[in-house]
Design a protein around this motif. Structure first.
Motif, PDB file in Angstrom:
ATOM      1  N   SER A 148       0.972  -1.174   0.038  1.00 58.56           N
ATOM      2  CA  SER A 148       0.005   0.067   0.146  1.00 58.56           C
ATOM      3  C   SER A 148       0.937   1.385  -0.118  1.00 58.56           C
ATOM      4  N   TRP A 162      -4.777   4.202  -9.658  1.00 60.37           N
ATOM      5  CA  TRP A 162      -4.870   4.456  -8.112  1.00 60.37           C
ATOM      6  C   TRP A 162      -3.835   5.190  -7.624  1.00 60.37           C
ATOM      7  N   TYR A 191      -8.193   6.657   3.551  1.00 61.71           N
ATOM      8  CA  TYR A 191      -9.361   5.952   4.246  1.00 61.71           C
ATOM      9  C   TYR A 191     -10.713   6.685   3.617  1.00 61.71           C
ATOM     10  N   SER A 233     -10.986   5.548  -0.204  1.00 63.53           N
ATOM     11  CA  SER A 233     -11.439   4.320  -0.258  1.00 63.53           C
ATOM     12  C   SER A 233     -12.997   4.165   0.211  1.00 63.53           C
ATOM     13  N   THR A 234     -13.381   4.802   1.105  1.00 62.33           N
ATOM     14  CA  THR A 234     -14.531   4.701   1.714  1.00 62.33           C
ATOM     15  C   THR A 234     -15.530   5.036   0.595  1.00 62.33           C
ATOM     16  N   TYR A 247     -15.621   2.441  -1.738  1.00 70.27           N
ATOM     17  CA  TYR A 247     -16.627   1.464  -1.118  1.00 70.27           C
ATOM     18  C   TYR A 247     -18.023   1.538  -1.131  1.00 70.27           C
ATOM     19  N   MET A 298     -10.651  -3.259   1.152  1.00 67.19           N
ATOM     20  CA  MET A 298     -11.187  -1.907   0.785  1.00 67.19           C
ATOM     21  C   MET A 298     -10.480  -0.636   1.580  1.00 67.19           C
ATOM     22  N   GLU A 307      -5.387  -0.644  -4.695  1.00 65.09           N
ATOM     23  CA  GLU A 307      -6.464  -0.345  -5.630  1.00 65.09           C
ATOM     24  C   GLU A 307      -7.796  -1.138  -5.560  1.00 65.09           C
ATOM     25  N   PRO A 326     -10.784  -1.057  -4.231  1.00 63.79           N
ATOM     26  CA  PRO A 326     -12.170  -0.060  -4.395  1.00 63.79           C
ATOM     27  C   PRO A 326     -12.144   0.347  -5.660  1.00 63.79           C
TER      28      PRO A 326
END
Length: 592
Positions: free
Chosen positions: A127, A159, A181, A184-185, A188, A226, A231, A233
């Motif tokens: 990551s 990404w 976060y 990504s959320t 998601y 996630m 990458e 998500p």
């Protein structure tokens, strides 16, 4: 002008009002009522003063413009809120609300669980590679993983590009992770929403769609990956979006299909295989509805748009390594062997036993084929076959992160398949306004077969997430901090885990696995040649797992020293339990 050419005082334009203010202040200065009267008269005085000062009317014009602007803004806001309200009254709007609620609930649960294990961080060292590539773009040296060392080690350049805006907001590590976060959320939530739309489209029932979204976020490893900073998500969002577009089966979607095909490749190399196959199936379906010449034109448009998006990255890869795909693809491509196939088979047997939705999705997903919209079922099948044939061992590492898209897509297929199979049962049905017809027997079967068995696995994965973040923070991040504080800025570090060590330390990296060091990956060096290369690059430090360093230690003799060591007692994600920083005195190594 006053008589005699003397300028008339502006304060004398309203003497009565000014006198009343003074009198009020003097006579009522000790009372609250007097203060209020004074304030009121002062406002009137200021207003009268502005009115008389602004003899040209500019102030009054400015006030009018401000009032008009505020009125227009208010009207636009009201119109937007009405549109949002109308959307929320639709099925899609309701599903969006459900997606928002269930996704945020699982994200909060994971992050709260994380606080019991460690401070915020990322559960995979890879990551940090994406974050480092994003930093190189921000600093104006794109894709140079170490200064002056261009590479093609990003599996998902798209990404990395999407993480670049974070550096315009903050360069603080904690702030960057929080930004990851958030990004990504958002993806998601969109993935959960698209999964719900697909279930609703196939079952014609928003209740099943809502249950499907709950099952989707509870699918083991989905939330884990996630929020990993990888990458996933973005990749899953592209796959689900392409399924929705293909199922529309309209030629007018050719431009969107081209964009999705290009982005799929930049999100993950295997994405072009999946979306490319979907594109062919989409065009085949259109052959019975559109003239042949128009289909050829659509195909050409799709290829042209995808090529425009893909070619810059392919050209970069060719210019650096001579190969069209990123080095992560070649570094992790291990041919299947009897041993790796046996491990794969054991893994799959365990998955089918503990996660029944996987087998149910693959089997009952055949209901999707009857609708001439096979894409949602084809994607996980192709992924399983590809990983089984090409990289059975590598696809299982790091909490089986490569296979997580298979789990997510199979869960959606399973919900659709179970609903389509059992919803024919007539008993147990009731009708609710705007929710369609509910079949409690079918709902019970969906929950019992698909959701109940995976709840313990979901809980276990949330703890595994916190443990993995703790491991990466205590090993790779900690060693990166040590190297930053105890080595010179021109130091070069040889390592196998290039993510956090490079990002945190800021030191140049030579990747002994070759992910971000093309010369290591493509030169097929022997051990002696590798050591000679490291010496030629003034690489005097190793940050390596103790167990794996023994190979280099034998060649170096006693001409190295251990400077710093980290050991993990609860390791669940790192390659080995112990990693050390070694210093090599090349002048004392006689064999080189």
């Amino acid at each position: 002008m006053a008589a005699g050419g003397v300028p008339k005082s502006r304060h004398n334009d309203c003497p009565d009002l000014r006198m009343r203010i003074n009198n009020t202040m003097i006579s009522s200065s000790s009372g609250a009522l007097g203060h209020l009267q004074c304030a009121g008269l002062s406002i009137r005085f200021i207003s009268e003063l502005y009115r008389r000062v602004d003899e040209t009317g500019e102030f009054e014009h400015m006030i009018t413009e401000m009032r008009n602007t505020l009125t227009t803004t208010y009207r636009v806001l009201v119109r937007w809120l009405k549109q949002l309200s109308n959307l929320l009254r639709t099925t899609a709007g309701l599903l969006l609300v459900v997606a928002l609620v269930v996704t945020l609930a699982t994200v909060v649960h994971y992050l709260v669980t994380l606080t019991r294990w460690a401070s915020i961080g990322l559960p995979l060292d890879d990551s940090w590679i994406h974050l480092e590539y994003a930093r190189t773009i921000y600093e104006g040296t794109p894709w140079e993983y170490s200064p002056g060392r261009p590479s093609t080690g990003s599996t998902s350049p798209l990404w990395s590009i999407m993480l670049v805006p974070l550096f315009f907001i903050t360069t603080d590590v904690t702030g960057l992770i929080l930004g990851i976060y958030v990004i990504s959320t958002v993806f998601y939530i969109l993935c959960t929403f698209l999964a719900g739309l697909l279930v609703e489209r196939h079952t014609k029932n928003p209740t099943y769609a809502a249950i499907g979204m709950i099952a989707f976020v509870l699918t083991p490893r989905v939330t884990w990956l996630m929020l990993s900073g990888m990458e996933f998500p973005l990749f899953l969002f592209i796959l689900l979006s392409s399924v929705l577009v293909f199922e529309r089966t309209e030629r007018s979607d050719q431009y969107v299909v081209g964009i999705l095909l290009g982005f799929a490749y930049l999100a993950r190399p295997e994405g072009i295989l999946l979306v490319g196959l979907g594109t062919l199936l989409w065009l085949i379906y259109l052959t019975g509805h559109e003239p042949y010449d128009q289909l050829l034109r659509s195909f050409a448009v799709v290829l042209l748009i995808a090529a425009v998006i893909i070619l810059p990255w392919v050209i970069h890869c060719l210019s650096v390594t001579g190969y069209p795909l990123p080095d992560t693809f070649y570094a992790k491509l291990y041919p299947a062997s009897p041993e790796t196939i046996a491990v794969w088979n054991d893994y799959m047997i365990d998955w089918f036993r503990t996660q029944p939705f996987l087998l149910i999705g693959l089997v009952l997903g055949l209901f999707i084929l009857k609708t001439a919209r096979p894409y949602l079922w084809v994607y996980p099948v192709i992924l399983l076959l590809m990983y089984r044939l090409i990289m059975p061992r590598q696809s299982l590492v790091n909490n089986a992160r490569y296979l997580t898209p298979v789990l997510a897509l199979c869960m959606v297929c399973a919900v659709i398949g179970v609903a389509c199979l059992f919803d024919r049962i007539s008993r147990g049905r009731i009708s609710l306004p705007r929710m369609g017809e509910l079949n409690f027997i079918t709902i019970g079967i969906v929950v019992g077969l698909l959701i109940v068995p995976i709840v313990p696995l979901y809980e276990r994965q949330s703890d595994l997430y916190g443990n993995a973040v703790k491991n990466i923070n205590e090993m790779q991040v900690d060693i990166g901090l040590w190297l930053r504080d105890h080595t010179s800025q021109d130091a070069v570090i040889a390592t196998h885990d290039v993510g956090a060590i490079r990002f945190i330390s800021g030191r140049a990296i030579i990747d002994l696995a070759g992910l971000v060091s093309p010369e290591i990956l493509h030169s097929n060096m022997t051990l002696l040649e590798t050591l000679q290369y490291l010496r030629g690059q003034n690489c005097s430090y190793f940050a390596f797992f103790d167990e794996l360093f023994t190979v280099y230690a034998q060649a170096l003799g006693n001409h190295y020293s251990v400077l710093y060591t980290v050991h993990l007692d609860d390791n669940v994600i790192c390659g080995r339990d112990t990693m050390s920083v070694y210093f090599v005195n090349w002048t004392e190594v006689p064999s080189l």
